[in-house]
Design an enzyme around this catalytic site. Structure first.
Site, PDB file in Angstrom:
ATOM      1  N   HIS A  32      -1.432   0.275  -9.904  1.00  0.00           N
ATOM      2  CA  HIS A  32      -2.094  -0.756  -9.080  1.00  0.00           C
ATOM      3  C   HIS A  32      -2.534  -1.960  -9.942  1.00  0.00           C
ATOM      4  O   HIS A  32      -3.702  -2.372  -9.901  1.00  0.00           O
ATOM      5  CB  HIS A  32      -3.300  -0.151  -8.343  1.00  0.00           C
ATOM      6  CG  HIS A  32      -3.578  -0.848  -7.037  1.00  0.00           C
ATOM      7  ND1 HIS A  32      -3.734  -0.188  -5.854  1.00  0.00           N
ATOM      8  CD2 HIS A  32      -3.705  -2.166  -6.735  1.00  0.00           C
ATOM      9  CE1 HIS A  32      -3.963  -1.062  -4.882  1.00  0.00           C
ATOM     10  NE2 HIS A  32      -3.936  -2.271  -5.398  1.00  0.00           N
ATOM     11  N   ARG A  88       0.850  -1.191   0.000  1.00  0.00           N
ATOM     12  CA  ARG A  88       0.000   0.000   0.000  1.00  0.00           C
ATOM     13  C   ARG A  88       0.891   1.247   0.000  1.00  0.00           C
ATOM     14  O   ARG A  88       2.021   1.205   0.520  1.00  0.00           O
ATOM     15  CB  ARG A  88      -0.862   0.038   1.261  1.00  0.00           C
ATOM     16  CG  ARG A  88      -1.973  -0.987   1.266  1.00  0.00           C
ATOM     17  CD  ARG A  88      -3.138  -0.532   0.376  1.00  0.00           C
ATOM     18  NE  ARG A  88      -4.215  -1.493   0.380  1.00  0.00           N
ATOM     19  CZ  ARG A  88      -4.430  -2.423  -0.554  1.00  0.00           C
ATOM     20  NH1 ARG A  88      -3.593  -2.536  -1.570  1.00  0.00           N
ATOM     21  NH2 ARG A  88      -5.458  -3.224  -0.496  1.00  0.00           N
TER      22      ARG A  88
HETATM   23  C1  OXD Z   1      -5.355  -5.072  -3.466  1.00  0.00           C
HETATM   24  C2  OXD Z   1      -5.521  -5.858  -4.719  1.00  0.00           C
HETATM   25  O1  OXD Z   1      -5.962  -5.394  -2.445  1.00  0.00           O
HETATM   26  O2  OXD Z   1      -5.053  -5.348  -5.758  1.00  0.00           O
HETATM   27  O3  OXD Z   1      -4.626  -4.075  -3.516  1.00  0.00           O
HETATM   28  O4  OXD Z   1      -6.064  -6.951  -4.695  1.00  0.00           O
END
Ligand code: OXD
Length: 316
Positions: free
Chosen positions: A280, A232
Site C-alpha cells: 500500500h 482496494r
Molecule cells: C488510500 C491512500 O486511500 O493510500 O488508499 O491514500
C-alpha cells in the site's frame, strides 16, 4: 465548535504524526489546536477528526464534531464506519504529490509490459539468451486501460497518453480527459478494456465496483496483459486473478491493496512468481500536500462554504 479561531483537530493517523505535517499545517492555520490520538482535549470535544481509518479505541464521537478529513485518497473505510454519524460531512485529501507517485507506479507497469519484463526475468533465470525477433512495438501500440477517472485516475490516464501510450479510460459517469478515449457505464467497461495490454485500477470501492477485476473482465484483455490494482483489495476477485495468471491471459500483476492488510504471511500471492506485491505504498500523502488540502477544508468551513473534495456531504 470551541470558538472561531481555536478549532480543535484530532489527528488520528500515523502519517499525520510528523513534525513536518504539523509545521506545514500551523504555517497555514496558526489558530488551530492539534491533538495526537490517543491524547484528547480534557473535555473530549474536538471539531475536526483527521483519519484514514478510525482507530479501534475511539468511542462515541463528540457532538462538537463538524467534519471528518480522510487522510488518504479513498474514503470507503470511513464511509462504511457506523461510528461517524451521517450528519457529519466527510472530505478527502487531494494531494498532487500523491497523484504524481501513483502516476509513476502506473507508468512503471506500462513500461514493464512494453519491455516484456516477465519474460526477460524468466529467461534470465534459465540463462537463456533469447534474441528479439524484431524491434519492440512503439508505445502507441500498447493499449492501457485505466479504470476510474477521478482526480488521480484522470492524471494517470492523461500522463500515460502524454507519454505516447494508447489510453482508454473508464468511469461510472462520463468524463473527458485530454488525449484519452473515455467510456462510461457497463457496456463502456467492456469496450474500454477490450484487448488492453495493461489494466490499471484506480476506482473507489463501492457496492458496484466490488470484485470488478473478475474473470469476465480478464477474459477481454489481450493475452499476457499486465494488471495493476492500485484501488482496494475488494476490487479484485483473487481466484480469478490466479486463474488468469495460470492460463496466461494475465502475464503479471502488481498489487498494492489487499482485502486484509497487512497481507497474511501464508497468502499465495506472496510466492507467485508473476505477482509483485507492494504494501500500500503506490502513493503516500505528503506533508505539504496533505496540509494544503486540510487547510482548504478548514478555510471553507470557517467561511460557511461547502467543503472541497466531499465524499459525503453530511447534513450541516
Ligand atoms: C488510500 C491512500 O486511500 O493510500 O488508499 O491514500
Amino acid at each position: 465548535m470551541s470558538g472561531l479561531f481555536d478549532l480543535r483537530i484530532l489527528l488520528a493517523d500515523d502519517l499525520a504524526f510528523t513534525d513536518a505535517f504539523e509545521a506545514e499545517l500551523r504555517a497555514k492555520e496558526p489558530d488551530v489546536d492539534l491533538y495526537r490520538w490517543p491524547s484528547l482535549p480534557d473535555d473530549g470535544h474536538f471539531d475536526v477528526l483527521l483519519a484514514w481509518c478510525l482507530p479501534d479505541g475511539l468511542g462515541r464521537l463528540p457532538d462538537s464534531l463538524a467534519f471528518v478529513f480522510c487522510f488518504g485518497a479513498g474514503a470507503d473505510q470511513l464511509l462504511s464506519d457506523p461510528r461517524i454519524p451521517t450528519r457529519v460531512p466527510i472530505a478527502r485529501l487531494v494531494d498532487e504529490n500523491q497523484a504524481a507517485q501513483i502516476t509513476d507506479y502506473a507508468a512503471h507497469v506500462a513500461f514493464a509490459r512494453l519491455l516484456d519484463q516477465v519474460t526477460v526475468k524468466e529467461d534470465q533465470a534459465r540463462a537463456l539468451w533469447s534474441e528479439a525477433d524484431g524491434p519492440r512495438r512503439p508505445r502507441d501500440q500498447l493499449r492501457v486501460a485505466v479504470l476510474g477517472l477521478g482526480h488521480i485516475g484522470a492524471r494517470v490516464a492523461s500522463e500515460l497518453a502524454r507519454l505516447g501510450f494508447s489510453v482508454q479510460g473508464w468511469s461510472r459517469s462520463h468524463k473527458s480527459v485530454p488525449g484519452v478515449e473515455t467510456f462510461a457505464g457497463e457496456d463502456g467497461l467492456v469496450t474500454a478494456v477490450e484487448a488492453a495490454d495493461v489494466l490499471i485500477n484506480l476506482l473507489p470501492l463501492t457496492a458496484e465496483t466490488e470484485d470488478i477485476l473478475s474473470q469476465k473482465l480478464f477474459a477481454r484483455l489481450s493475452s499476457g496483459a499486465y494488471v495493476a490494482n492500485l484501488g482496494r483489495g475488494g476490487h479484485l476477485d483473487e481466484a480469478a486473478l490466479l486463474g488468469a495468471l495460470e492460463s496466461g491471459r494475465v502475464g503479471a500483476a502488481w498489487l498494492d491493496a489487499f482485502r486484509q492488510e497487512p497481507l497474511v504471511p501464508d497468502h499465495p500471492f506472496w510466492s507467485h512468481p508473476r505477482i509483485t506485491i507492494t504494501p500500500h505504498l503506490a502513493g503516500i500523502p505528503t506533508a505539504s500536500g496533505a496540509a494544503n488540502s486540510l487547510a482548504d477544508c478548514i478555510d471553507a468551513f470557517r467561511r460557511g462554504f461547502p467543503l472541497p473534495n466531499l465524499v459525503r456531504p453530511g447534513r450541516i
